[in-house]
Design an enzyme around this catalytic site. Structure first.
Site, PDB file in Angstrom:
ATOM      1  N   CYS A 169       0.842  -1.209   0.000  1.00  0.00           N
ATOM      2  CA  CYS A 169       0.000   0.000   0.000  1.00  0.00           C
ATOM      3  C   CYS A 169       0.875   1.257   0.000  1.00  0.00           C
ATOM      4  CB  CYS A 169      -0.928  -0.030   1.211  1.00  0.00           C
ATOM      5  SG  CYS A 169      -2.144   1.296   1.238  1.00  0.00           S
ATOM      6  N   CYS A 170       1.904   1.287   0.861  1.00  0.00           N
ATOM      7  CA  CYS A 170       2.809   2.449   0.898  1.00  0.00           C
ATOM      8  C   CYS A 170       3.559   2.595  -0.421  1.00  0.00           C
ATOM      9  CB  CYS A 170       3.828   2.304   2.034  1.00  0.00           C
ATOM     10  SG  CYS A 170       3.296   2.965   3.618  1.00  0.00           S
TER      11      CYS A 170
ATOM     12  N   CYS B 266      -1.037   8.461   7.362  1.00  0.00           N
ATOM     13  CA  CYS B 266      -2.404   8.165   6.925  1.00  0.00           C
ATOM     14  C   CYS B 266      -3.256   7.751   8.125  1.00  0.00           C
ATOM     15  CB  CYS B 266      -2.374   7.026   5.922  1.00  0.00           C
ATOM     16  SG  CYS B 266      -1.529   7.426   4.389  1.00  0.00           S
TER      17      CYS B 266
ATOM     18  N   CYS C 198       7.882   4.323   5.913  1.00  0.00           N
ATOM     19  CA  CYS C 198       7.101   4.234   4.674  1.00  0.00           C
ATOM     20  C   CYS C 198       7.954   3.729   3.509  1.00  0.00           C
ATOM     21  CB  CYS C 198       6.589   5.595   4.232  1.00  0.00           C
ATOM     22  SG  CYS C 198       5.914   6.609   5.494  1.00  0.00           S
TER      23      CYS C 198
HETATM   24  S1  SF4 Z   1       0.517   4.690   5.630  1.00  0.00           S
HETATM   25 FE1  SF4 Z   1      -0.967   5.177   3.975  1.00  0.00          FE
HETATM   26  S2  SF4 Z   1      -0.026   4.386   2.135  1.00  0.00           S
HETATM   27 FE2  SF4 Z   1       1.015   3.387   3.889  1.00  0.00          FE
HETATM   28  S3  SF4 Z   1      -0.116   1.481   4.335  1.00  0.00           S
HETATM   29 FE3  SF4 Z   1      -1.066   3.071   5.571  1.00  0.00          FE
HETATM   30  S4  SF4 Z   1      -2.783   3.837   4.291  1.00  0.00           S
HETATM   31 FE4  SF4 Z   1      -1.380   2.757   2.927  1.00  0.00          FE
END
Ligand code: SF4
Length: 231
Positions: free
Chosen positions: A118-119, A201, A227
Site C-alpha cells: 500500500c505504501c 495516513c 514508509c
Molecule cells: S501509511 Fe498510507 S499508504 Fe502506507 S499502508 Fe497506511 S494507508 Fe497505505
C-alpha cells in the site's frame, strides 16, 4: 548541461562542507544552487520546514503525498499552510489509482493486509515520479526521529530517487524543534495537541501515550516503522 554524475559529485562535496551548517545556511545553499529546481517535502504535521525555507525563498514547490487516506485535519493543515505562505506552490503527488480503484484491484483495506505494498503504491511511487522533475529535495527528517535516522547527513545523494537530498533540521533536538514552533507561532496540525505525535495516513496512525516513542503510533502492532521514503 548538468548531469546526474555532476549532481552526485556536488552532493558529496556539499555533504562535507555543510556537515555542521545551520538550517538557514543549508537552505540558502539549496536556493542558490538549485533555484526553482528543488521541492520541499511536508507531511503537514506542522509548517516548520516550510517556514524555514520561505525565509530564503518564498516561492518554493511544496510536496504533499496525497494518499487519499489522510485525516481531515491534515488536509486542513495543508490548506492553511497554503494560505499563510501564499507564494508557495503545493504539489499534491497522487497514486495512479484512487483508493476505490485500488480496493477493486487488491481488495479493501490493503493497508491492513500488506502495508508495504500500500505504501509503495500510494507513497513511494508517486514520490519517485514527482522527484523525477527536480534536481534536489528538502526534507524535515531529524536524527532523533528514529534509530534508523541517527546518522542522517545535512546534504546527501539520494541514490534511490537519483537527486540531491537536503535535511536542514537533521541535528535538531525535540526541544529545539518545539522552541521554534513556540517562538515563531508556527502552524501545527491540530491532531498533535491531542496526542498524535507522528502523523501519517489515518488508518495507520494512532495516538501516542505520554512518554512513548512518538513514532510508536505509526503502523502500531505491525513490524513496519518506515514508509520507505527515506531509506
Ligand atoms: S501509511 Fe498510507 S499508504 Fe502506507 S499502508 Fe497506511 S494507508 Fe497505505
Amino acid at each position: 548541461m548538468t548531469t546526474t554524475a555532476d549532481y552526485k559529485t556536488l552532493a558529496e562535496r556539499a555533504s562535507a562542507e555543510l556537515a555542521n551548517a545551520t538550517a538557514e545556511e543549508a537552505l540558502r545553499w539549496t536556493a542558490e544552487t538549485f533555484g526553482d529546481d528543488f521541492i520541499v517535502a511536508s507531511n503537514m504535521q506542522d509548517a516548520v520546514l516550510v517556514d524555514l525555507v520561505t525565509k530564503v525563498k518564498s516561492d518554493v514547490d511544496v510536496l504533499f503525498l496525497e494518499t487519499g487516506y489522510h485525516f481531515a485535519e491534515t488536509i486542513g493543515t495543508r490548506d492553511a499552510v497554503a494560505t499563510v505562505y501564499p507564494d508557495i506552490r503545493i504539489v499534491n503527488a497522487q497514486a495512479d489509482q484512487s483508493v476505490a480503484e485500488q480496493d477493486a484491484e487488491y481488495g479493501p483495506k490493503l493497508h491492513e493486509r500488506d502495508p508495504g505494498l500500500c505504501c509503495n503504491l500510494r507513497k513511494v511511487v508517486p514520490l519517485r515520479k514527482t522527484l523525477a522533475n527536480y534536481s534536489a529535495w528538502v526534507t524535515g527528517v531529524r536524527r532523533v526521529d528514529a534509530p534508523t535516522r541517527a546518522n542522517t547527513p545535512i546534504v546527501t545523494w539520494d541514490d534511490r530517487n537519483g537527486l540531491v537530498k537536503i535535511n536542514p533540521i537533521a541535528p535538531w533536538t525535540d526541544d529545539e524543534f518545539n522552541d521554534y514552533i513556540a517562538e515563531h507561532g508556527i502552524l501545527q496540525n491540530p491532531l498533535v495537541s491531542i496526542g498524535y505525535l507522528s502523523i501519517g495516513c489515518a488508518p495507520c496512525t494512532a495516538k501516542v501515550e505520554p512518554g512513548q516513542d512518538p513514532r510508536s503510533g505509526r503502523w502500531a502492532g505491525q513490524s513496519k516503522t518506515e514508509c520507505g521514503l527515506h531509506g
